[in-house]
Design an enzyme around this catalytic site. Structure first.
Site, short mmCIF file in Angstrom:
data_model
loop_
_atom_site.label_atom_id
_atom_site.label_comp_id
_atom_site.label_asym_id
_atom_site.label_seq_id
_atom_site.Cartn_x
_atom_site.Cartn_y
_atom_site.Cartn_z
CG HIS A 88 55.37 -34.02 -8.59
ND1 HIS A 88 56.44 -33.20 -8.91
CD2 HIS A 88 55.19 -33.90 -7.25
CE1 HIS A 88 56.89 -32.64 -7.80
NE2 HIS A 88 56.15 -33.06 -6.77
CD GLU A 157 52.99 -31.31 -4.36
OE1 GLU A 157 53.57 -31.50 -3.28
OE2 GLU A 157 53.35 -31.83 -5.42
P1 PGA Z 1 58.91 -30.04 -1.16
O1 PGA Z 1 58.28 -30.93 -2.33
O2 PGA Z 1 58.26 -30.50 0.12
O3 PGA Z 1 60.37 -30.30 -1.20
O4 PGA Z 1 58.55 -28.62 -1.46
C1 PGA Z 1 56.93 -31.28 -2.34
C2 PGA Z 1 56.60 -32.09 -3.56
O5 PGA Z 1 57.22 -31.87 -4.61
O6 PGA Z 1 55.73 -32.97 -3.51
#
Ligand code: PGA
Length: 238
Positions: A88, A157
């Site tokens: 992550h 992401e």
């Molecule tokens: P967010 O986070 O939906 O608050 O942008 C997503 C994540 O970090 O998995």
């Protein structure tokens, strides 16, 4: 469709237990057939009799040992946890995990048969540097990662979209996901400011197999709405 909630450093064990219990009831009441994941904070891990896949946000690549402040495999096994989030962006950029450390963690939990949600994503300056720089940066996040592992799910992401309310355009998500699909056939989630107002259109994209949701998932009803959208989309496809 895969719908995952990353609760990050939020919700105590009591709050997480209640979240999972109520969410489980919702899935039963609505006969939800989607794959739903919840990642509570480490000290909120627990055993749950539920069809929700409860996973760890992080763990050290060891069964146990002298790794102060970390937890290992035995601490996950105590609660029957067989799913883990690895790579992550908050662990990469705030906690300073290197690709090498991430790859070791990946190998360890793969060798123990864990389902792994493996996260990749680029900071804003990389995105602004153009497509070649972007693909090069993301490719480096596959170093040491067995992308053919059958229990792998990848989550794309963009760092600049996490918790900011900003998202790439739908066209950008689709084209990037299509490019990433050439690297691995694992299911591919989008994450970064997914919320009730955009979840359906994101999940409707051809190369998106689900979403990883942070902030918006802290509101259980919002997360449930997104799960309902996933269910509707699957039904529309049939
Ligand atoms: P967010 O986070 O939906 O608050 O942008 C997503 C994540 O970090 O998995």
């Amino acid at each position: 469709m895969i719908v995952a909630a990353n609760l990050k450093t939020n919700l105590t064990r009591a709050q997480s237990d209640s979240y999972i219990k109520e969410l489980g009831k919702f899935l039963d009441q609505k006969s939800i057939t989607q794959d739903v994941f919840v990642f509570p904070a480490t000290s909120s891990l627990n055993s749950h009799a539920t069809k929700i896949n409860v996973g760890a946000q992080n763990a050290y690549p060891a069964e146990c040992g002298a790794f102060t402040g970390e937890i290992g495999l035995v601490h996950l096994s105590e609660f029957g946890i067989k799913t883990i989030l690895i790579g992550h962006s908050e662990r990469r950029h705030i906690l300073g995990e290197t690709q090498d450390e991430i790859a070791k963690k990946y190998e360890f939990y793969k060798s123990h048969g864990f389902q792994i949600i493996y996260c990749i994503g680029e900071p804003l300056e990389v995105r602004q540097a153009g497509n070649a720089a972007l693909m090069e940066y993301l490719s480096a996040q596959y170093d040491g990662i067995d992308t053919s592992y059958e229990k792998l799910i990848i989550a794309y992401e963009p760092v600049w979209a996490i918790g900011t309310g900003l998202t790439p355009t739908l066209e950008d998500i689709e084209s990037l996901h299509a490019a990433l699909k050439e690297k691995s056939t694992a299911p591919l989630l989008y994450g970064g400011s997914v919320k009730v107002s955009n979840a359906k259109e994101v999940m409707a994209l051809r190369s998106v197999d689900g979403v990883l949701v942070g902030s918006a998932a802290l509101y259980r009803e919002h997360f449930e709405t997104m799960i309902s959208y996933a269910q509707e989309l699957e039904q529309e496809k049939q």
